[in-house]
Write a protein that holds these residues in place. Structure first.
Motif, PDB file in Angstrom:
ATOM      1  N   ASP A  90      -5.450   7.668   3.332  1.00  0.00           N
ATOM      2  CA  ASP A  90      -6.886   7.540   3.014  1.00  0.00           C
ATOM      3  C   ASP A  90      -7.558   6.569   3.981  1.00  0.00           C
ATOM      4  O   ASP A  90      -8.672   6.813   4.459  1.00  0.00           O
ATOM      5  N   THR A  91      -6.876   5.455   4.268  1.00  0.00           N
ATOM      6  CA  THR A  91      -7.470   4.455   5.164  1.00  0.00           C
ATOM      7  C   THR A  91      -7.598   5.016   6.582  1.00  0.00           C
ATOM      8  O   THR A  91      -8.619   4.801   7.255  1.00  0.00           O
ATOM      9  N   GLU A  97      -2.419   5.741   0.204  1.00  0.00           N
ATOM     10  CA  GLU A  97      -3.479   4.782   0.556  1.00  0.00           C
ATOM     11  C   GLU A  97      -3.585   4.622   2.076  1.00  0.00           C
ATOM     12  O   GLU A  97      -4.679   4.447   2.616  1.00  0.00           O
ATOM     13  N   TYR A 107       0.859  -1.191   0.000  1.00  0.00           N
ATOM     14  CA  TYR A 107       0.000   0.000   0.000  1.00  0.00           C
ATOM     15  C   TYR A 107       0.887   1.231   0.000  1.00  0.00           C
ATOM     16  O   TYR A 107       1.921   1.257   0.671  1.00  0.00           O
ATOM     17  N   GLU A 115      -7.293  -2.043   6.281  1.00  0.00           N
ATOM     18  CA  GLU A 115      -8.383  -1.543   7.122  1.00  0.00           C
ATOM     19  C   GLU A 115      -8.316  -2.163   8.540  1.00  0.00           C
ATOM     20  O   GLU A 115      -8.474  -1.472   9.540  1.00  0.00           O
ATOM     21  N   ARG A 145     -10.566   7.247   6.675  1.00  0.00           N
ATOM     22  CA  ARG A 145     -11.831   6.492   6.666  1.00  0.00           C
ATOM     23  C   ARG A 145     -12.097   5.873   8.038  1.00  0.00           C
ATOM     24  O   ARG A 145     -13.191   5.960   8.578  1.00  0.00           O
TER      25      ARG A 145
END
Ligand code: UFG
Length: 336
Positions: A264-265, A261, A257, A310, A268
């Motif tokens: 972004d994770t 990324e 990743y 995640e 989120r």
């Protein structure tokens, strides 16, 4: 039931492995100087010897006091950047502590040894994913210190029959899924905790080290592996060592990743923005590091349970949100 000596067992990866050993019914004695480790990360009932591994007399006392079925060696200097400011300290300390520990183990008749090694052995890799046959060429004194340690252990096997497992970790991340342990370094230099701290307002704005790499979004790609899966790999290699051979495994999920990324994770998962800016490249950072875990899977049956980024970020965030000061102020020990 077996009994293991775990150096650095109060530190990040070490403490997760100690918990896994205790949970399966093994007995553990920890040696940790608490420079990076935390007393509060030691489970109840686990003996903690606060000592520096350079203290060979103390080490000999520990081996005289208990009979061990194996040694797991986590305690080490482990910051790549720092190692390039003080290379001789890194090489001297990491190598001499590993070999001194191996020597003490051999003298005590304990011939199973697990070494925390690193993807930094591979420097700038020639091909991806990185398997165990890849060329070894560290580009940092930290990586060199671990390569020399691996080589020392090979001689110890040839001459003294010490069976060792070198686990080349890619990017250890995440926290105990039950929330009992987490990552608490001082200083913190790793991307995921830094991004979480920035999102929670517990740390400074994140700097993205380079956006001009030859990757799809220009930022570096890494193979983040959950610390609980890493712990499981240690338990499995102990069984392989019982079969009587030394092994070397690359430990990662086999997928990478980018820094973007990860950001972004984290956004989120936390539901908050990660304040960040872009900065120059960090010297010595390869564009992409991704492990081949085929050998580990095939020979030990290892299967990561928390391979999704995640899940890694969720567990890391849960622990940090519950412990904004990390282990500081946590008097109570971990209940296994
Ligand atoms: N990064 C940033 N900003 C930061 C911190 C990190 O952009 O503030 C980037 C790095 O450039 C890298 C990625 O996020 O691309 C991950 O960096 P980490 O510092 O979290 O981890 P490293 O990949 O540098 O280091 C890890 C282990 C080392 C090991 C190395 C092997 O922590 O012990 O992998 O290359 F040596």
């Amino acid at each position: 039931m077996a009994r293991f000596l775990v150096t650095g067992g109060a530190g990040y990866v070490g403490s997760h492995v100690v918990l896994a050993l205790v949970e399966r019914g093994d007995e553990v004695v920890i040696i940790d100087d608490l420079r990076q480790g935390h007393r509060a990360a030691v489970p109840e009932g686990v003996e903690l010897v606060v000592a520096d591994l350079a203290d060979r007399a103390r080490l000999a006392e520990v081996f005289a006091g208990w009979k061990f079925d194996g040694v797991l060696h986590f305690a080490a200097l482990s910051l790549v950047g720092e190692s390039m400011r003080d290379p001789l300290r890194y090489i001297t300390e990491n190598l001499s502590n590993t070999l001194g520990l191996a020597d003490a183990a051999i003298r005590a008749g304990c011939l199973r040894f697990v070494l925390s090694s690193t993807a930094a052995l591979f420097g700038f890799p020639e091909r991806l994913p990185i398997d165990e046959a890849a060329r070894l060429g560290p580009v940092s004194a930290y990586g060199e210190s671990k390569l020399m340690a691996e080589r020392g252990l090979e001689w110890a096997e040839q001459v003294h029959g010490l069976r060792s497992a070198s686990l080349r970790y890619f990017n250890a991340a995440g926290a105990d899924p039950k929330g009992r342990l987490g990552e608490d370094h001082n200083p913190e230099t790793h991307l995921i905790p830094l991004a979480i701290n920035a999102a929670l307002g517990l740390g400074p704005e994140l700097t993205v080290f380079g956006t001009d790499y030859d990757t799809p979004d220009g930022t570096c790609i890494r193979d983040y592996v959950h610390v609980t899966d890493l712990a499981d790999a240690h338990l499995r290699v102990l069984d392989v060592l019982n079969e009587g051979r030394s092994v070397r495994y690359n430990v990662g999920n086999g997928s990478g990743y980018s820094v973007r990324e990860v950001i972004d994770t984290v956004q989120r998962v936390t539901g908050r923005p990660v304040p960040h800016r872009t900065g120059p490249r960090r010297p010595g950072d390869p564009a992409v590091l991704v492990a081949s875990n085929t050998r580990l899977r095939e020979e030990t049956g290892w299967t990561p349970r928390y391979a999704a980024l995640e899940d890694i970020v969720r567990t890391a965030h849960a622990w940090r949100a519950a412990h904004p000061n990390g282990f500081r102020g946590n008097a109570s020990q971990v209940a296994a």
